[in-house]
Scaffold this motif. Structure first.
Motif, mmCIF file in Angstrom:
data_model
loop_
_atom_site.group_PDB
_atom_site.id
_atom_site.type_symbol
_atom_site.label_atom_id
_atom_site.label_comp_id
_atom_site.label_asym_id
_atom_site.label_seq_id
_atom_site.Cartn_x
_atom_site.Cartn_y
_atom_site.Cartn_z
ATOM 1 N N GLY A 48 0.687 3.914 -2.962
ATOM 2 C CA GLY A 48 0.231 5.268 -2.653
ATOM 3 C C GLY A 48 1.233 6.318 -3.083
ATOM 4 O O GLY A 48 0.854 7.386 -3.578
ATOM 5 N N HIS A 93 -7.958 6.025 -8.818
ATOM 6 C CA HIS A 93 -7.168 6.454 -7.662
ATOM 7 C C HIS A 93 -6.358 7.712 -7.985
ATOM 8 O O HIS A 93 -6.221 8.606 -7.145
ATOM 9 C CB HIS A 93 -6.247 5.326 -7.207
ATOM 10 C CG HIS A 93 -6.985 4.166 -6.617
ATOM 11 N ND1 HIS A 93 -6.426 2.915 -6.438
ATOM 12 C CD2 HIS A 93 -8.265 4.075 -6.169
ATOM 13 C CE1 HIS A 93 -7.312 2.111 -5.897
ATOM 14 N NE2 HIS A 93 -8.437 2.787 -5.723
ATOM 15 N N LYS A 96 0.814 -1.214 0.000
ATOM 16 C CA LYS A 96 0.000 0.000 0.000
ATOM 17 C C LYS A 96 0.849 1.266 0.000
ATOM 18 O O LYS A 96 0.539 2.236 -0.705
ATOM 19 C CB LYS A 96 -0.947 0.011 1.208
ATOM 20 C CG LYS A 96 -1.865 1.223 1.235
ATOM 21 C CD LYS A 96 -2.867 1.131 2.383
ATOM 22 C CE LYS A 96 -2.209 1.240 3.719
ATOM 23 N NZ LYS A 96 -3.198 1.318 4.835
ATOM 24 N N THR A 121 -3.319 7.762 2.015
ATOM 25 C CA THR A 121 -3.470 6.669 1.056
ATOM 26 C C THR A 121 -4.696 5.815 1.363
ATOM 27 O O THR A 121 -5.410 5.371 0.450
ATOM 28 C CB THR A 121 -2.216 5.774 1.050
ATOM 29 O OG1 THR A 121 -1.069 6.577 0.739
ATOM 30 C CG2 THR A 121 -2.337 4.666 0.023
ATOM 31 N N THR A 165 -7.894 3.860 -0.873
ATOM 32 C CA THR A 165 -7.555 2.454 -1.132
ATOM 33 C C THR A 165 -8.145 1.500 -0.091
ATOM 34 O O THR A 165 -7.823 0.320 -0.106
ATOM 35 C CB THR A 165 -6.027 2.257 -1.173
ATOM 36 O OG1 THR A 165 -5.471 2.570 0.118
ATOM 37 C CG2 THR A 165 -5.385 3.140 -2.237
#
Length: 213
Positions: free
Chosen positions: A40, A142, A36, A90, A94
């Motif tokens: 991000g 995103h 992640k 982030t 997500t």
């Protein structure tokens, strides 16, 4: 007997799908925790470069701060080093990723059957192409989230500090764009991806069409 067999078959499909979903969710949750941060950083870096060009500022730096990233911009029109700092979390865009990936995995048997060629080589490229499209969609969504969030925050800062003239139209545009992506796209991401996979038809030229020609 036929109805009983159909019920048994349906029950087996439901149980199989549920098992795939649960197991894949646990796997993707563990996997996502490890990637992640890097993901991000990549998304934020791309979106920050894009918004810098749109807003007429210089993209100065990107620094991690826990689960957040601190993005620093510098207005082009001023010689003095005036910094604009924006934080992007982030997890805010997500948090549904592991659930979305699990739904994608659960749809795999359905997509293989839908090609009409399950168990054959022609099914793999068609399904892989569909999943490639979905992953690209997620990545672009995103980026759009970070882009719109930075645009909304930066517009308010630039106008508030007198770096640019106040424009209600511009303010409303950025507020609407970020609000729409945040409330209508990111939060419903798993449902939207599931609907896309359900209604998605393999591209022409795949085994699905050749076997029905």
């Amino acid at each position: 007997m036929r109805k009983k067999a159909e019920k048994t078959s349906l029950k087996g499909v439901v149980l199989k799908t549920a098992l795939i979903f649960v197991l894949s969710y646990l796997v993707f949750l563990f996997f996502w925790l490890g990637v992640k941060g890097s993901y991000g950083k990549a998304v934020t870096g791309i979106a920050s470069s894009l918004i810098a060009g749109v807003q007429g500022v210089i993209y100065d730096s990107l620094k991690p701060d826990g689960e957040r990233y601190l993005i620093t911009f510098v207005p082009r029109r001023y010689n003095a080093r005036m910094f604009i700092d924006i934080y992007i979390n982030t997890s805010s865009y997500t948090f549904n990723a592991p659930l979305t990936f699990a739904i994608m995995a659960a749809f795999c048997p359905f997509l293989l059957d839908r090609t009409g060629s399950r168990g054959t080589r022609s099914a793999i490229p068609a399904v892989a192409r569909i999943y490639g499209e979905v992953l690209l969609m997620l990545f672009l969504v995103h980026i759009l989230y970070v882009f719109s969030a930075e645009g909304e925050k930066m517009t308010g800062i630039l106008m508030g500090r007198g770096y640019e003239d106040v424009s209600k139209v511009k303010l409303v545009f950025w507020q609407f764009l970020w609000g729409f992506v945040d409330n209508m796209v990111i939060r419903f991401e798993p449902f939207l991806i599931g609907a896309f996979l359900y209604f998605r038809t393999p591209a022409r030229g795949s085994g699905y069409y050749r076997e029905r020609a």
